[in-house]
Design a protein around this motif. Structure first.
Motif, PDB file in Angstrom:
ATOM      1  N   SER A 260      20.303 -60.759  37.741  1.00  0.00           N
ATOM      2  CA  SER A 260      20.972 -61.220  39.303  1.00  0.00           C
ATOM      3  C   SER A 260      21.009 -60.216  40.537  1.00  0.00           C
ATOM      4  CB  SER A 260      21.905 -62.176  39.701  1.00  0.00           C
ATOM      5  OG  SER A 260      22.052 -62.702  40.576  1.00  0.00           O
TER       6      SER A 260
ATOM      7  N   ALA B  70      18.424 -59.088  43.114  1.00  0.00           N
ATOM      8  CA  ALA B  70      19.697 -57.890  45.002  1.00  0.00           C
ATOM      9  C   ALA B  70      19.338 -56.403  44.992  1.00  0.00           C
ATOM     10  CB  ALA B  70      20.291 -58.910  44.720  1.00  0.00           C
TER      11      ALA B  70
ATOM     12  N   ILE C  32      15.684 -56.429  45.825  1.00  0.00           N
ATOM     13  CA  ILE C  32      14.953 -56.918  47.709  1.00  0.00           C
ATOM     14  C   ILE C  32      16.473 -55.942  48.329  1.00  0.00           C
ATOM     15  CG2 ILE C  32      15.806 -59.030  49.047  1.00  0.00           C
ATOM     16  CD1 ILE C  32      15.468 -60.419  47.401  1.00  0.00           C
TER      17      ILE C  32
ATOM     18  N   SER D 199      15.380 -59.222  54.088  1.00  0.00           N
ATOM     19  CA  SER D 199      16.514 -60.220  53.331  1.00  0.00           C
ATOM     20  C   SER D 199      16.390 -61.450  53.623  1.00  0.00           C
ATOM     21  CB  SER D 199      17.884 -58.447  53.636  1.00  0.00           C
ATOM     22  OG  SER D 199      18.092 -57.273  53.186  1.00  0.00           O
ATOM     23  N   LYS D 200      16.473 -61.304  54.571  1.00  0.00           N
ATOM     24  CA  LYS D 200      17.283 -63.404  55.171  1.00  0.00           C
ATOM     25  C   LYS D 200      16.097 -64.140  53.981  1.00  0.00           C
ATOM     26  CE  LYS D 200      17.818 -66.456  58.026  1.00  0.00           C
ATOM     27  NZ  LYS D 200      18.032 -66.693  60.265  1.00  0.00           N
TER      28      LYS D 200
ATOM     29  N   SER E  53      15.695 -63.962  50.429  1.00  0.00           N
ATOM     30  CA  SER E  53      16.746 -64.299  49.688  1.00  0.00           C
ATOM     31  C   SER E  53      16.526 -65.881  49.962  1.00  0.00           C
ATOM     32  CB  SER E  53      18.033 -63.896  50.188  1.00  0.00           C
ATOM     33  OG  SER E  53      17.817 -62.310  49.701  1.00  0.00           O
ATOM     34  N   SER E  54      15.899 -66.164  50.954  1.00  0.00           N
ATOM     35  CA  SER E  54      16.108 -67.769  50.888  1.00  0.00           C
ATOM     36  C   SER E  54      15.295 -68.532  49.782  1.00  0.00           C
ATOM     37  CB  SER E  54      15.843 -68.200  52.420  1.00  0.00           C
ATOM     38  OG  SER E  54      14.676 -68.012  53.287  1.00  0.00           O
TER      39      SER E  54
ATOM     40  N   SER F 186      12.652 -65.756  44.275  1.00  0.00           N
ATOM     41  CA  SER F 186      12.756 -64.439  44.633  1.00  0.00           C
ATOM     42  C   SER F 186      13.398 -64.506  44.130  1.00  0.00           C
ATOM     43  CB  SER F 186      13.053 -63.741  45.613  1.00  0.00           C
ATOM     44  OG  SER F 186      14.539 -64.412  46.616  1.00  0.00           O
ATOM     45  N   LYS F 187      14.408 -64.906  43.024  1.00  0.00           N
ATOM     46  CA  LYS F 187      15.739 -64.996  42.703  1.00  0.00           C
ATOM     47  C   LYS F 187      15.609 -64.291  41.346  1.00  0.00           C
ATOM     48  CE  LYS F 187      18.406 -68.649  44.493  1.00  0.00           C
ATOM     49  NZ  LYS F 187      17.677 -68.213  45.584  1.00  0.00           N
TER      50      LYS F 187
END
Length: 163
Positions: free
Chosen positions: A15, A19, A22, A36-37, A40-41, A45-46
């Motif tokens: 994880s 991150a 990104i 990033s926003k 990440s949202s 993308s996780k």
């Protein structure tokens, strides 16, 4: 260490790596916060690698560029018609070019990646043409829309340059 602890630590590290991926891409963009926003949202993308992030960036680039066309048309007036026509045309060219990128992202051969980079660069130039034409007199709504499109096209190019 138990098997459960090893799995937990491995997932936590995985994880963190996503991150970091990104963050690594977004810090190179003209708008790291928006980048990033947005990435990440997006739930995809996780678990995303660079190619999956490129697909997300591409979707956002197409959407933001199409939105720029709508905004350009909405701020048109007799005094800026010629420039707006240029903006609509070059934004449209960028959308077409970006749509040609979609089948290239999953390919791993050098010619496809080179073509992806070339098309990303061309789309970036097209998106930037509107702001260049207006200069400091670009309507604020159009500037915001074209800046957002620029961010995502640029992000696609940033990621493509790592593939």
């Amino acid at each position: 260490m138990s098997s459960f602890a090893i799995i937990f630590v491995s997932l936590a590290l995985l994880s963190q790596c996503k991150a970091d991926l990104i963050g690594d891409f977004c810090k190179k963009s003209n708008n790291p916060s928006l980048c990033s926003k947005t990435l990440s949202s997006d739930p995809r993308s996780k678990a995303a690698n660079a190619r999956a992030l490129a697909e997300i960036a591409l979707e956002n680039a197409v959407s933001a560029t199409q939105a720029s066309i709508r905004v350009a048309k909405s701020v048109a007036n007799p005094g800026n018609k010629a420039i707006i026509d240029t903006c609509v045309e070059t934004f449209g060219d960028a959308v077409e070019t970006l749509q040609e990128c979609k089948p290239l992202i999953p390919k791993q051969d050098r010619p496809s990646i080179d073509t992806l980079r070339t098309k990303g660069s061309a789309a970036l130039t097209d998106v930037d043409t509107c702001s260049d034409e207006f200069g400091a007199k670009e309507p604020s709504q159009l500037k915001q829309a074209s800046d957002k499109a620029y961010t995502f096209v640029q992000l696609l190019l940033i990621i493509a340059n790592t593939l």
